[in-house]
Design a protein around this motif. Structure first.
Motif, PDB file in Angstrom:
ATOM      1  N   UNK A  54     -13.826   0.070  -3.334  1.00 47.16           N
ATOM      2  CA  UNK A  54     -14.614   1.277  -3.135  1.00 47.16           C
ATOM      3  C   UNK A  54     -14.967   1.454  -1.660  1.00 47.16           C
ATOM      4  N   UNK A  55     -14.879   2.694  -1.210  1.00 45.46           N
ATOM      5  CA  UNK A  55     -15.106   2.993   0.202  1.00 45.46           C
ATOM      6  C   UNK A  55     -13.813   3.147   0.971  1.00 45.46           C
ATOM      7  N   UNK A  56     -12.687   2.769   0.350  1.00 47.33           N
ATOM      8  CA  UNK A  56     -11.374   3.016   0.929  1.00 47.33           C
ATOM      9  C   UNK A  56     -10.654   4.039   0.062  1.00 47.33           C
ATOM     10  N   UNK A  57      -9.508   4.534   0.541  1.00 48.78           N
ATOM     11  CA  UNK A  57      -8.700   5.451  -0.270  1.00 48.78           C
ATOM     12  C   UNK A  57      -7.527   4.720  -0.907  1.00 48.78           C
ATOM     13  N   UNK A  58      -7.644   3.392  -0.974  1.00 49.76           N
ATOM     14  CA  UNK A  58      -6.704   2.601  -1.741  1.00 49.76           C
ATOM     15  C   UNK A  58      -5.439   2.204  -1.000  1.00 49.76           C
ATOM     16  N   UNK A  59      -4.493   1.728  -1.797  1.00 49.99           N
ATOM     17  CA  UNK A  59      -3.196   1.301  -1.295  1.00 49.99           C
ATOM     18  C   UNK A  59      -2.178   2.423  -1.488  1.00 49.99           C
ATOM     19  N   UNK A  60      -0.984   2.290  -0.871  1.00 47.92           N
ATOM     20  CA  UNK A  60       0.035   3.320  -1.079  1.00 47.92           C
ATOM     21  C   UNK A  60       0.368   3.499  -2.557  1.00 47.92           C
ATOM     22  N   UNK A  61       0.557   4.730  -2.975  1.00 48.06           N
ATOM     23  CA  UNK A  61       1.051   5.001  -4.313  1.00 48.06           C
ATOM     24  C   UNK A  61       2.401   4.299  -4.457  1.00 48.06           C
ATOM     25  N   UNK A  62       2.693   3.699  -5.612  1.00 50.08           N
ATOM     26  CA  UNK A  62       3.996   3.057  -5.773  1.00 50.08           C
ATOM     27  C   UNK A  62       5.146   3.980  -5.362  1.00 50.08           C
ATOM     28  N   UNK A  63       6.089   3.404  -4.599  1.00 48.47           N
ATOM     29  CA  UNK A  63       7.192   4.188  -4.069  1.00 48.47           C
ATOM     30  C   UNK A  63       6.901   4.797  -2.710  1.00 48.47           C
ATOM     31  N   UNK A  64       5.790   4.381  -2.101  1.00 53.04           N
ATOM     32  CA  UNK A  64       5.324   4.997  -0.853  1.00 53.04           C
ATOM     33  C   UNK A  64       5.109   3.937   0.220  1.00 53.04           C
ATOM     34  N   UNK A  65       5.373   4.304   1.464  1.00 53.49           N
ATOM     35  CA  UNK A  65       5.066   3.455   2.607  1.00 53.49           C
ATOM     36  C   UNK A  65       4.063   4.173   3.507  1.00 53.49           C
ATOM     37  N   UNK A  66       3.128   3.406   4.052  1.00 54.75           N
ATOM     38  CA  UNK A  66       2.139   3.945   4.989  1.00 54.75           C
ATOM     39  C   UNK A  66       2.219   3.150   6.284  1.00 54.75           C
ATOM     40  N   UNK A  67       2.272   3.864   7.397  1.00 55.60           N
ATOM     41  CA  UNK A  67       2.353   3.229   8.716  1.00 55.60           C
ATOM     42  C   UNK A  67       1.244   3.790   9.601  1.00 55.60           C
ATOM     43  N   UNK A  68       0.663   2.932  10.417  1.00 51.82           N
ATOM     44  CA  UNK A  68      -0.320   3.368  11.423  1.00 51.82           C
ATOM     45  C   UNK A  68       0.379   3.372  12.775  1.00 51.82           C
ATOM     46  N   UNK A  69       0.523   4.558  13.367  1.00 49.00           N
ATOM     47  CA  UNK A  69       1.180   4.683  14.664  1.00 49.00           C
ATOM     48  C   UNK A  69       0.311   4.085  15.766  1.00 49.00           C
ATOM     49  N   UNK A  70       0.877   3.978  16.960  1.00 53.19           N
ATOM     50  CA  UNK A  70       0.161   3.356  18.072  1.00 53.19           C
ATOM     51  C   UNK A  70      -1.143   4.080  18.411  1.00 53.19           C
ATOM     52  N   UNK A  71      -1.183   5.408  18.171  1.00 58.29           N
ATOM     53  CA  UNK A  71      -2.405   6.162  18.475  1.00 58.29           C
ATOM     54  C   UNK A  71      -3.342   6.261  17.280  1.00 58.29           C
ATOM     55  N   UNK A  72      -3.046   5.493  16.213  1.00 66.38           N
ATOM     56  CA  UNK A  72      -3.909   5.476  15.044  1.00 66.38           C
ATOM     57  C   UNK A  72      -3.552   6.497  13.983  1.00 66.38           C
ATOM     58  N   UNK A  73      -2.549   7.356  14.246  1.00 61.70           N
ATOM     59  CA  UNK A  73      -2.173   8.375  13.274  1.00 61.70           C
ATOM     60  C   UNK A  73      -1.498   7.746  12.061  1.00 61.70           C
ATOM     61  N   UNK A  74      -1.790   8.309  10.879  1.00 63.53           N
ATOM     62  CA  UNK A  74      -1.204   7.834   9.629  1.00 63.53           C
ATOM     63  C   UNK A  74       0.134   8.521   9.405  1.00 63.53           C
ATOM     64  N   UNK A  75       1.187   7.712   9.178  1.00 64.89           N
ATOM     65  CA  UNK A  75       2.502   8.229   8.833  1.00 64.89           C
ATOM     66  C   UNK A  75       2.823   7.805   7.406  1.00 64.89           C
ATOM     67  N   UNK A  76       3.510   8.673   6.679  1.00 63.96           N
ATOM     68  CA  UNK A  76       3.798   8.423   5.263  1.00 63.96           C
ATOM     69  C   UNK A  76       5.275   8.664   4.985  1.00 63.96           C
ATOM     70  N   UNK A  77       5.839   7.784   4.146  1.00 64.15           N
ATOM     71  CA  UNK A  77       7.232   7.928   3.735  1.00 64.15           C
ATOM     72  C   UNK A  77       7.328   7.686   2.238  1.00 64.15           C
ATOM     73  N   UNK A  78       8.102   8.492   1.537  1.00 67.20           N
ATOM     74  CA  UNK A  78       8.253   8.309   0.096  1.00 67.20           C
ATOM     75  C   UNK A  78       8.896   9.519  -0.544  1.00 67.20           C
ATOM     76  N   UNK A  79       9.203   9.388  -1.822  1.00 70.18           N
ATOM     77  CA  UNK A  79       9.882  10.457  -2.540  1.00 70.18           C
ATOM     78  C   UNK A  79       9.061  11.711  -2.698  1.00 70.18           C
ATOM     79  N   UNK A  80       7.751  11.620  -2.490  1.00 64.84           N
ATOM     80  CA  UNK A  80       6.892  12.795  -2.642  1.00 64.84           C
ATOM     81  C   UNK A  80       6.690  13.566  -1.343  1.00 64.84           C
ATOM     82  N   UNK A  81       7.254  13.090  -0.235  1.00 68.82           N
ATOM     83  CA  UNK A  81       7.084  13.782   1.044  1.00 68.82           C
ATOM     84  C   UNK A  81       7.903  15.066   1.048  1.00 68.82           C
ATOM     85  N   UNK A  82       7.289  16.143   1.479  1.00 68.78           N
ATOM     86  CA  UNK A  82       7.856  17.485   1.344  1.00 68.78           C
ATOM     87  C   UNK A  82       9.166  17.664   2.098  1.00 68.78           C
ATOM     88  N   UNK A  83       9.856  18.789   1.757  1.00 66.02           N
ATOM     89  CA  UNK A  83      11.156  19.073   2.356  1.00 66.02           C
ATOM     90  C   UNK A  83      11.032  19.759   3.708  1.00 66.02           C
TER      91      UNK A  83
END
Length: 600
Positions: free
Chosen positions: A395-424
């Motif tokens: 509690x207090x976090x937004x959890x872990x990546x949804x199964x099938x998803x990768x989350x990366x923190x870029x050098x400037x702190x930005x959140x990057x996401x990869x997975x089958x649900x990422x838009x076209x």
């Protein structure tokens, strides 16, 4: 940790079109109730077979009206049964629904329909019809004028095989919808989400959140959709419910006087909401306890619930002890049952998104018998990209990546996401698409941190970061969410970009203020304008500001605040439909008030 990858829980989906779900349900469980339709003040069951038949009948009408494969059709309505019916009928003929918020201005409606190149639009009311009718070539079907019956009648001569032929022509890579972001600044962008995006999202979400979407008690899973279906969050849950055959109903309004009766009669087992909703229910409950002279008992119940929630969080280490369980049982009858009753009485789970939910509030709800699974996502990620897992919530976090998803923190702190649900990509906007998609990774624009176990915490939005004249970077969301949690506060907007210090504009919750005045023997009808400089009120709000400041450094803390005599509302144009503040609009409207925070 800089990157975490969660393997999928399910294989690639067998379906091609989202409409396939409707036909599979009717074949596998024709008599199972999958929807409830409200008519005459009562909820009426709709079985899987009946829903399929209604989808086919409406789809034939769409064919008869000339809607073709790939055609865009606007959906402009509040939540109602016909919204879902049209969604699946359009998918059944290979068309692309374009949802539009019912609260959109005439200019926004016309711009979205034009940008999407819509050939038709489903509208709810005469007002919507007038806005959409600015394009004389646009087909318009009005729900309140019998649109469904008229289309069904028009399609009686169409061969059902034509619907099946069109449905079979759709592939997972084809666009399923274009959802225009509500936009806190500038024109909204159209996010193209494919049928495959939705399958990747909902199949893994249903499997992960099995307590929510499966019947794990004597009560079959059911939910009432009251967040707008024009928003990706509500839309995703709609699709997940159809996929998992969860009984689903529609509520057209978020206003308390409209929503509470619907919750009481529908009695969902889970709800989806935004933090504001959960804060509101909690604050109303405490105000009720104060009026009854039982505030100390309520506060004790809160402490017990929070401790119980913490014990549930560490269930693997023993869970709640005997004394805590006994105290919890006592307050369950006195307090927690009333909290659950506000949601209809049967709710045991909730899904929260849109903005961070405070850890203490999440623990309270867990202890009160409603586990809130907080997640994070965007329109571009077909809703959830991360979520708290049922067996290991943090509690207090937004959890872990949804199964099938990768989350990366870029050098400037930005959140990057990869997975089958990422838009076209964005509709008609290759330039912006290229700016945010990088070898399959979507750069979200949000800033966050991953802990050592892969749980994500959101700290702000890159474009909303304030930089004081002293060079300090400040994420306003952390402060705003904490101030807004105070019962007297409706909204909070932190300012301070290129200023010597951080300050805030605060608006008041009118109902909470009336209660506050009554408790102090003061006239409950005192205008808000007469209270903006009230010493007692300012002292109360200073406590909220002090609590928020405890979460940040001195340089990031709110030094001054100004109480406004009006609220930030969607109707006034200050909030998006998902209740996020439009910073530039508010900044322009209250420029003088902001300047006063830095003068004198």
């Amino acid at each position: 940790m800089r990157e975490v990858v969660e393997p999928p829980l399910v294989r690639a989906p067998s379906g091609r079109s989202l409409a396939d779900m409707v036909f599979a349900n009717a074949e596998e469980a024709p008599d199972e109730v999958v929807l409830n339709r409200k008519a005459g003040g009562r909820w009426h069951d709709v079985t899987a077979a009946r829903f399929r038949d209604e989808v086919v009948a409406l789809a034939k009408g769409l064919v008869a009206s000339g809607v073709g494969l790939g055609d865009r059709v606007g959906l402009l309505s509040r939540n109602r049964y016909e919204w879902t019916l049209f969604d699946y009928a359009l998918w059944a003929v290979g068309a692309i629904p374009v949802p539009i918020y019912a609260t959109s201005s005439a200019e926004q409606i016309r711009w979205i329909l034009a940008d999407a190149g819509a050939v038709a639009c489903v509208v709810e009311s005469e007002e919507h019809e007038r806005a959409a009718a600015a394009r004389p070539d646009l087909l318009i079907w009005r729900l309140d004028a019998g649109a469904v019956d008229a289309l069904v009648a028009a399609g009686r001569g169409v061969d059902t095989a034509e619907v099946h032929r069109r449905r079979a022509a759709v592939t997972p890579a084809d666009p399923a919808t274009i959802i225009y972001t509500s936009g806190t600044t500038g024109r909204p962008k159209g996010c193209v989400l494919t049928h495959g995006n939705f399958y990747a999202e909902v199949d893994n979400a249903v499997e992960l959140l099995y307590p929510v979407f499966r019947s794990v008690s004597k009560d079959p899973a059911a939910t009432l959709l009251f967040l707008p279906l024009a928003h990706v969050f509500g839309r995703m849950v709609q699709v997940a419910c159809v996929r998992a055959r969860v009984r689903m109903g529609h509520a057209p309004s978020l206003k308390q006087q409209d929503l509470l009766p619907d919750l009481a009669t529908f009695r969902p087992t889970f709800v989806l909401g935004v933090p504001y909703l959960f804060e509101k229910v909690f604050n109303v409950a405490r105000a009720t306890a104060e009026r009854m002279g039982r505030e100390s008992s309520f506060d004790r119940a809160v402490e017990i619930a929070v401790r119980y929630g913490e014990a549930l969080e560490r269930q693997a280490h023993g869970g709640p002890g005997l004394r805590l369980r006994l105290a919890h049982r006592l307050y369950d009858k006195l307090v927690y049952a009333r909290i659950r009753a506000a949601f209809g009485g049967k709710v045991r789970y909730a899904i929260s998104g849109g903005s961070p939910l405070g850890r203490r509030l999440a623990l309270f709800y867990a202890g009160a018998g409603i586990v809130v699974y907080e997640g994070y996502g965007l329109t571009e990620t077909t809703a959830a990209a991360t979520v708290n897992p049922p067996l290991a919530p943090r509690f207090g976090t937004v959890g872990r990546p949804l199964p099938g998803t990768a989350v990366r923190i870029a050098d400037d702190g930005e959140i990057w996401i990869k997975g089958g649900q990422v838009f076209a990509g964005y509709w008609n906007d290759e330039t912006t698409t290229g700016e945010v998609l990088h070898d399959g990774w979507f750069a979200t624009g949000d800033v966050g941190q991953l802990d050592d176990d892969g749980y994500l915490t959101i700290t702000g939005r890159k474009k909303e970061l304030l930089v004081t004249s002293g060079g300090k970077n400040v994420a306003p969301a952390v402060l705003e969410d904490r101030v807004r949690a105070h019962p007297l506060v409706s909204q909070c907007l932190v300012v301070g970009d290129q200023r010597p210090y951080v300050a805030a504009l605060i608006t008041l919750d009118a109902e909470a203020v009336r209660h506050w005045l009554t408790q102090r023997g003061r006239p409950a009808d005192t205008p808000l304008a007469d209270l903006v400089d009230d010493p007692d009120l300012l002292a109360e709000l200073q406590q909220a500001v002090d609590e928020a400041n405890a979460a940040v450094s001195r340089a990031e803390s709110i030094r001054r605040f100004r109480v406004l005599p009006v609220d930030f509302t969607e109707d006034a144009g200050f909030l998006t439909p998902s209740l996020k503040p439009k910073r530039e609009v508010i900044g322009e409207a209250f420029r003088a008030e902001i300047e006063s925070l830095y003068s004198g």
